[in-house]
Design an enzyme around this catalytic site. Structure first.
Site, PDB file in Angstrom:
ATOM      1  N   LEU A 197      74.272  37.263  26.757  1.00  0.00           N
ATOM      2  CA  LEU A 197      73.974  38.509  26.046  1.00  0.00           C
ATOM      3  C   LEU A 197      75.085  38.696  25.026  1.00  0.00           C
ATOM      4  O   LEU A 197      76.258  38.403  25.306  1.00  0.00           O
ATOM      5  CB  LEU A 197      73.962  39.698  27.014  1.00  0.00           C
ATOM      6  CG  LEU A 197      72.826  39.737  28.047  1.00  0.00           C
ATOM      7  CD1 LEU A 197      73.006  40.920  28.993  1.00  0.00           C
ATOM      8  CD2 LEU A 197      71.470  39.842  27.351  1.00  0.00           C
ATOM      9  N   ASP A 198      74.726  39.204  23.844  1.00  0.00           N
ATOM     10  CA  ASP A 198      75.720  39.421  22.796  1.00  0.00           C
ATOM     11  C   ASP A 198      76.818  40.382  23.254  1.00  0.00           C
ATOM     12  O   ASP A 198      76.605  41.197  24.153  1.00  0.00           O
ATOM     13  CB  ASP A 198      75.080  40.066  21.554  1.00  0.00           C
ATOM     14  CG  ASP A 198      73.983  39.217  20.972  1.00  0.00           C
ATOM     15  OD1 ASP A 198      74.031  37.984  21.129  1.00  0.00           O
ATOM     16  OD2 ASP A 198      73.076  39.810  20.360  1.00  0.00           O
ATOM     17  N   TYR A 199      77.911  40.325  22.566  1.00  0.00           N
ATOM     18  CA  TYR A 199      79.041  41.251  22.788  1.00  0.00           C
ATOM     19  C   TYR A 199      78.552  42.701  22.794  1.00  0.00           C
ATOM     20  O   TYR A 199      78.922  43.504  23.637  1.00  0.00           O
ATOM     21  CB  TYR A 199      80.036  41.033  21.640  1.00  0.00           C
ATOM     22  CG  TYR A 199      81.290  41.861  21.698  1.00  0.00           C
ATOM     23  CD1 TYR A 199      82.272  41.585  22.646  1.00  0.00           C
ATOM     24  CD2 TYR A 199      81.516  42.888  20.772  1.00  0.00           C
ATOM     25  CE1 TYR A 199      83.441  42.330  22.679  1.00  0.00           C
ATOM     26  CE2 TYR A 199      82.689  43.623  20.804  1.00  0.00           C
ATOM     27  CZ  TYR A 199      83.647  43.352  21.759  1.00  0.00           C
ATOM     28  OH  TYR A 199      84.791  44.082  21.802  1.00  0.00           O
TER      29      TYR A 199
END
Ligand code: URA
Length: 241
Positions: free
Chosen positions: A102-104
């Protein structure tokens, strides 16, 4: 250095006696070579040990569901010193790895495990696990735009495969969408929403296959139950074999 059969048994391959049989049957490889000598000494940390060409797991296999907050990197280490997902695991001595990413700036459900085989199967493109996201997007997407999200949309790395998309909530300046995809391309949901002209404001993954975040608060995690692990294994085996 330890005797090979002891290491195999410790890794949960089978009983010590059965492990001795596996060795004499030529089903065990150490560093690429079949080893039929029972007394062979190995270094479990550095030798590659395979049974029927599959790596053994020296640690207990564990399966975690993390409710990832935003502001955390899906990685084991960040050269820039930012917080990484494993920093959130306070009482897990095993070395677990995130399954996918999952992205930052994305929150939500992230699996972590040291079961490399299961992780690889889940990540395999033929395993079309539902990945369900809730995205607040800017503005008010038209019905056609929402339909496009579901049927397929051209991104710079090709068309997205069919999924689902629906409006959950509508406010004056923003819209809450629920988007289900089966792929896992880099920043896919963000790029899909950008492509219809409604950039993502916040993004959360709320479901992965049959697993939901119910009862797991942001920043917290839990072990999957035995039943959940078995179901996940059954599903991946059915889909990827
Ligand atoms: N899609 C995105 O754009 N970001 C994520 O983190 C996951 C899916």
């Amino acid at each position: 250095m330890e005797r090979l059969q002891k290491i195999l048994a410790q890794a949960g391959v089978a009983s010590r006696r059965k492990c001795e049989e596996l060795i004499t049957q030529g089903r065990v490889k150490v560093n690429g070579t079949v080893t039929t000598e029972l007394g062979t000494k190995v270094d479990p940390q550095n030798d590659a040990i395979l049974v029927d060409d599959k790596p053994i797991h020296l640690e207990k296999l564990i399966y975690l569901m993390l409710h990832k907050p935003t502001g955390v990197i899906t990685s084991l280490h960040d050269p820039q010193g930012r917080r990484v997902v494993t920093d959130l695991l306070t009482d897990i001595p095993e070395r677990v790895y995130p399954v996918g990413r999952l992205d930052y700036d994305t929150s939500g459900l992230l699996l972590l495990t040291n079961d490399g085989e299961l992780a690889n199967r889940i990540a395999h493109p033929s395993f079309e696990i539902d990945k369900v996201y809730r995205a607040w997007v800017k503005g008010t997407p038209s019905k056609e735009a929402v339909k496009k999200l579901a049927t397929g949309i051209r991104l710079e790395d090709g068309m997205t495969s069919p999924g689902e998309a629906r409006v959950i909530e509508q406010e004056a300046q923003r819209t809450l969408l629920e988007i289900t995809i089966h792929e896992g391309r880099n920043r896919q949901v963000r790029r899909m929403c950008e492509a219809i002209g409604h950039p993502v404001l916040t993004l959360e993954r709320i479901r992965l296959g049959f697993l939901t975040l119910a009862g797991v608060k942001r920043g917290e995690y839990r072990h999957l139950t035995k039943e959940e692990v078995e179901r996940l294994k059954r599903e991946v085996v059915q889909k990827t074999l």
